[in-house]
Write a protein that holds these residues in place. Sequence first.
Motif, mmCIF file in Angstrom:
data_model
loop_
_atom_site.group_PDB
_atom_site.id
_atom_site.type_symbol
_atom_site.label_atom_id
_atom_site.label_comp_id
_atom_site.label_asym_id
_atom_site.label_seq_id
_atom_site.Cartn_x
_atom_site.Cartn_y
_atom_site.Cartn_z
ATOM 1 N N SER A 1 0.927 -1.150 0.033
ATOM 2 C CA SER A 1 -0.120 -0.060 -0.026
ATOM 3 C C SER A 1 0.898 1.379 0.136
ATOM 4 O O SER A 1 0.472 2.172 -0.759
ATOM 5 C CB SER A 1 -1.188 -0.214 1.310
ATOM 6 N N THR A 2 2.063 1.378 0.651
ATOM 7 C CA THR A 2 2.870 2.230 0.634
ATOM 8 C C THR A 2 3.400 2.790 -0.766
ATOM 9 O O THR A 2 3.308 3.700 -0.973
ATOM 10 C CB THR A 2 4.038 2.401 1.572
ATOM 11 N N ILE A 3 3.779 1.689 -1.432
ATOM 12 C CA ILE A 3 4.423 1.531 -2.900
ATOM 13 C C ILE A 3 3.068 2.282 -3.938
ATOM 14 O O ILE A 3 3.236 3.184 -4.763
ATOM 15 C CB ILE A 3 4.919 0.298 -3.393
ATOM 16 N N GLY A 4 2.108 1.586 -3.794
ATOM 17 C CA GLY A 4 0.888 1.953 -4.513
ATOM 18 C C GLY A 4 0.585 3.301 -4.305
ATOM 19 O O GLY A 4 0.085 3.976 -5.159
ATOM 20 N N GLU A 5 0.332 3.701 -3.066
ATOM 21 C CA GLU A 5 -0.147 5.141 -2.587
ATOM 22 C C GLU A 5 0.924 6.199 -3.127
ATOM 23 O O GLU A 5 0.484 7.059 -3.824
ATOM 24 C CB GLU A 5 -0.367 5.179 -1.229
ATOM 25 N N ARG A 6 2.261 6.112 -2.864
ATOM 26 C CA ARG A 6 3.223 6.972 -3.190
ATOM 27 C C ARG A 6 3.672 6.949 -4.474
ATOM 28 O O ARG A 6 4.334 7.562 -5.033
ATOM 29 C CB ARG A 6 4.180 6.973 -2.081
ATOM 30 N N GLY A 7 3.318 5.757 -5.262
ATOM 31 C CA GLY A 7 3.533 5.617 -6.744
ATOM 32 C C GLY A 7 5.222 5.467 -6.870
ATOM 33 O O GLY A 7 5.625 6.420 -7.562
ATOM 34 N N GLY A 8 5.699 4.350 -6.568
ATOM 35 C CA GLY A 8 6.969 4.328 -6.752
ATOM 36 C C GLY A 8 7.800 3.409 -5.728
ATOM 37 O O GLY A 8 7.302 3.252 -4.546
ATOM 38 N N LEU A 9 8.948 2.898 -6.092
ATOM 39 C CA LEU A 9 9.701 1.987 -4.867
ATOM 40 C C LEU A 9 10.598 2.964 -4.122
ATOM 41 O O LEU A 9 11.212 2.473 -3.236
ATOM 42 C CB LEU A 9 10.514 0.974 -5.494
ATOM 43 N N VAL B 1 -2.361 -1.828 -8.610
ATOM 44 C CA VAL B 1 -1.640 -1.402 -9.923
ATOM 45 C C VAL B 1 -0.343 -0.602 -9.698
ATOM 46 O O VAL B 1 0.487 -0.909 -10.313
ATOM 47 C CB VAL B 1 -2.902 -0.981 -10.859
ATOM 48 N N GLY B 2 -0.276 0.276 -8.882
ATOM 49 C CA GLY B 2 0.613 1.044 -9.028
ATOM 50 C C GLY B 2 1.772 0.438 -8.540
ATOM 51 O O GLY B 2 2.872 0.527 -8.903
ATOM 52 N N ALA B 3 1.666 -0.531 -7.422
ATOM 53 C CA ALA B 3 2.845 -1.316 -7.069
ATOM 54 C C ALA B 3 3.439 -2.405 -8.115
ATOM 55 O O ALA B 3 4.732 -2.230 -8.523
ATOM 56 C CB ALA B 3 2.558 -2.280 -6.040
ATOM 57 N N TRP B 4 2.413 -2.746 -8.886
ATOM 58 C CA TRP B 4 3.028 -3.538 -10.252
ATOM 59 C C TRP B 4 3.810 -2.783 -11.141
ATOM 60 O O TRP B 4 4.792 -3.145 -11.689
ATOM 61 C CB TRP B 4 1.781 -4.053 -10.798
ATOM 62 N N LEU B 5 3.105 -1.531 -11.562
ATOM 63 C CA LEU B 5 3.914 -0.685 -12.245
ATOM 64 C C LEU B 5 5.293 -0.474 -11.845
ATOM 65 O O LEU B 5 6.357 -0.417 -12.524
ATOM 66 C CB LEU B 5 3.086 0.498 -12.613
ATOM 67 N N ALA B 6 5.283 0.027 -10.515
ATOM 68 C CA ALA B 6 6.539 0.212 -9.916
ATOM 69 C C ALA B 6 7.749 -0.554 -10.062
ATOM 70 O O ALA B 6 8.811 -0.721 -10.446
ATOM 71 C CB ALA B 6 6.421 0.737 -8.354
ATOM 72 N N GLN C 1 2.532 9.110 -11.475
ATOM 73 C CA GLN C 1 1.455 8.580 -10.355
ATOM 74 C C GLN C 1 1.693 9.710 -9.163
ATOM 75 O O GLN C 1 0.803 9.862 -8.304
ATOM 76 C CB GLN C 1 1.974 7.222 -9.914
ATOM 77 N N LYS C 2 2.920 10.308 -8.982
ATOM 78 C CA LYS C 2 3.111 11.054 -7.873
ATOM 79 C C LYS C 2 2.868 12.573 -8.453
ATOM 80 O O LYS C 2 2.309 13.202 -7.471
ATOM 81 C CB LYS C 2 4.430 10.926 -7.431
ATOM 82 N N SER C 3 3.404 12.813 -9.472
ATOM 83 C CA SER C 3 3.530 14.498 -9.940
ATOM 84 C C SER C 3 2.357 14.565 -10.624
ATOM 85 O O SER C 3 2.294 14.259 -11.867
ATOM 86 C CB SER C 3 4.802 14.437 -10.515
ATOM 87 N N PRO C 4 1.245 15.432 -10.230
ATOM 88 C CA PRO C 4 0.417 16.131 -10.975
ATOM 89 C C PRO C 4 0.797 16.640 -12.460
ATOM 90 O O PRO C 4 0.223 16.650 -13.452
ATOM 91 C CB PRO C 4 -0.489 16.996 -10.216
ATOM 92 N N ALA C 5 2.068 17.339 -12.380
ATOM 93 C CA ALA C 5 2.546 17.886 -13.464
ATOM 94 C C ALA C 5 2.677 16.931 -14.651
ATOM 95 O O ALA C 5 2.273 17.332 -15.736
ATOM 96 C CB ALA C 5 3.824 18.798 -13.160
#
Lengths: 195, 195
Positions: free
Chosen positions: A20-28, A104-109, B115-119
């Motif tokens: 959830s942290t990775i997915g939420e913040r979008g990145g590893l 999905v965000g985690a997958w992408l990361a 995913q993180k950056s709106p820009a």
Amino acid sequence: MPKVGMEPVRRRALIDAAISTIGERGGLDVTMSQIAGRAGVSSALAHHYFGAKDDLLQATMRHLLAELASEAREALKTARTARDRVSAVIAVSFSASQFQPETVGAWLAFYVEAQKSPAMRRLLRVYARRLHSDLMSGLRHLLAAEDAIVAAEGIAALIDGLYIRRALKEDTPDTVSAVRLVEDYLETKLQSRGT
Amino acid sequence: MPKVGMEPVRRRALIDAAISTIGERGGLDVTMSQIAGRAGVSSALAHHYFGAKDDLLQATMRHLLAELASEAREALKTARTARDRVSAVIAVSFSASQFQPETVGAWLAFYVEAQKSPAMRRLLRVYARRLHSDLMSGLRHLLAAEDAIVAAEGIAALIDGLYIRRALKEDTPDTVSAVRLVEDYLETKLQSRGT
DNA sequence: TATTTTTTATTGACTAGTCAATCAACAAAA
DNA sequence: TTTTGTTGATTGACTAGTCAATAAAAAATA
């Protein structure tokens, strides 16, 4: 309040927190403290159970893969016809649990990470191969050999592409329309049989 | 040896360096020093011209988008029929300059960043919309309204999916087979017209 | 033309902040 | 008393961003 037998509980909590942290913040590029904090423990404990950050991340990826595999196995079990098998694989890819923006965000990361990390790349290849063979297990009976392979590749690429779009949120393709798009592709493929 | 008029040269060199550094290392977690070093200047100079790291990264993304847009414009200019227009858009997406592993790696990294950056997300949405409208400019004349939209979405998702697979290198789908897969999809779509 | 001044290009050194990883220490159970 | 669970504090490495200093070119001035 130390109780004994905490290890599996903590491991699981940390992996869930990592997803959830990775997915939420979008990145590893999440910190051990963020993950540990979300799991309700100190970062030192995360290191205690997983060693390096990389190990926790790999365990997380493995968990994601295992969950997907188990869902797929379950879905294929109840599919009677070859056609059902293909639809089952598609459905699982977009099932509620897999298509959650966080997941999905985690997958992408992890996809991105795989560019750097051979270990991650290996794991993803396992996923890609399994997806392919699951699709082929149905398509083989519906199309000529060559066409079946093309269809499998097309479906796989479509799934990945829809995942990316999902990760970007906003004007999100929802589960239903994603499934419809892939099914539509499959359908036209089947209809053009022998052309 | 300071010469005057260096600004555009340095900006361009830094952006190019950013693309290859990001693509090579697979991710946006590259340091200013790495980028600057590859461009043959100090990190201080990179800051001098671009301000914050984020600004350089955004300029890089913008450059990538602008290049793609210009290639697309060029290709569409010479397309005579509606059918040619669609093929032109597909071809550009997999053209040698766009489908280079480095470039694809950078694209993928930006997708994650979005995913993180709106820009960044805004920028990517511009790309998605243009791709869609470019595709529709041809499809509109070949399929019924609804079908054209579905086909455009399908093609777009396929392109993104094939990009991901390309970024993972190893068992890479090459340009030719990628184009063939998308063209095949389009072809079956066109053939099932009126079904 | 010769000179001073300003602008542009450039960097090394520094600051302040972040974070992975370690470790010594403490507490409860066995 | 040994094992298991747990953490706060610390260390060491790294990095974005700043700044003062240097130097060449260009512009202004004498």
